[in-house]
Write a protein that holds these residues in place. Structure first.
Motif, mmCIF file in Angstrom:
data_model
loop_
_atom_site.group_PDB
_atom_site.id
_atom_site.type_symbol
_atom_site.label_atom_id
_atom_site.label_comp_id
_atom_site.label_asym_id
_atom_site.label_seq_id
_atom_site.Cartn_x
_atom_site.Cartn_y
_atom_site.Cartn_z
ATOM 1 N N ASN A 145 0.849 -1.186 0.000
ATOM 2 C CA ASN A 145 0.000 0.000 0.000
ATOM 3 C C ASN A 145 0.892 1.247 0.000
ATOM 4 N N VAL A 146 0.826 2.027 -1.085
ATOM 5 C CA VAL A 146 1.626 3.246 -1.226
ATOM 6 C C VAL A 146 0.722 4.473 -1.416
ATOM 7 N N LYS A 163 -7.299 3.521 -3.254
ATOM 8 C CA LYS A 163 -6.038 3.038 -2.695
ATOM 9 C C LYS A 163 -5.069 2.801 -3.839
ATOM 10 N N VAL A 164 -3.789 3.002 -3.573
ATOM 11 C CA VAL A 164 -2.748 2.769 -4.574
ATOM 12 C C VAL A 164 -1.781 1.741 -4.005
ATOM 13 N N TYR A 165 -1.477 0.729 -4.818
ATOM 14 C CA TYR A 165 -0.559 -0.327 -4.423
ATOM 15 C C TYR A 165 0.609 -0.375 -5.405
ATOM 16 N N SER A 166 1.718 -0.909 -4.924
ATOM 17 C CA SER A 166 2.877 -1.098 -5.780
ATOM 18 C C SER A 166 3.333 -2.545 -5.679
ATOM 19 N N GLU A 178 -3.540 -12.416 -10.445
ATOM 20 C CA GLU A 178 -3.224 -12.309 -9.018
ATOM 21 C C GLU A 178 -3.844 -11.061 -8.401
ATOM 22 N N ILE A 179 -3.782 -9.954 -9.110
ATOM 23 C CA ILE A 179 -4.355 -8.705 -8.604
ATOM 24 C C ILE A 179 -5.873 -8.821 -8.521
ATOM 25 N N LEU A 180 -6.489 -9.395 -9.536
ATOM 26 C CA LEU A 180 -7.938 -9.579 -9.517
ATOM 27 C C LEU A 180 -8.342 -10.490 -8.358
#
Length: 104
Positions: free
Chosen positions: A5-6, A27-30, A63-65
């Motif tokens: 989580n970024v 939300k933004v993820y890296s 994986e993200i889904l």
């Protein structure tokens, strides 16, 4: 793949999303060079996957889904209605909600 989580590093992006769309949650993820923007609105969830260095792999998309769908109650969406738009370095996943994620 580990999503970090970024969101705090993308305050301007988050504010723009909240101001200019129907989103109420962002939300933004890296995951290394891959950035994931997760947006929730009353009638849909949007996931934007961006990698400017290379094409996003199918395994990353899956994986993200899977990561996102684990956090949404199964009765709130229809898996057959999920749409995925794939461009060169951007993937957009749209998940229409059958009912709101936020209880009134």
């Amino acid at each position: 793949m580990k999503l970090v989580n970024v969101t705090n590093s993308y305050k301007q992006l988050v504010n723009k999303q909240l101001e200019n769309t129907d989103a109420y949650f962002v939300k933004v993820y890296s995951a290394g060079n891959t950035t994931v923007v997760y947006t929730e609105a009353a009638q849909h969830v949007e996931i934007l996957i961006v990698n400017k260095k290379r094409a996003v792999r199918k395994t990353e998309i899956n994986e993200i889904l899977a990561y996102v769908l684990k956090r949404i109650p199964k009765e709130k969406y229809d898996r057959d209605q999920i749409s995925i738009i794939e461009l060169k370095d951007v993937i957009e996943i749209s998940i229409p909600m059958t009912s709101s994620l936020v209880e009134s």
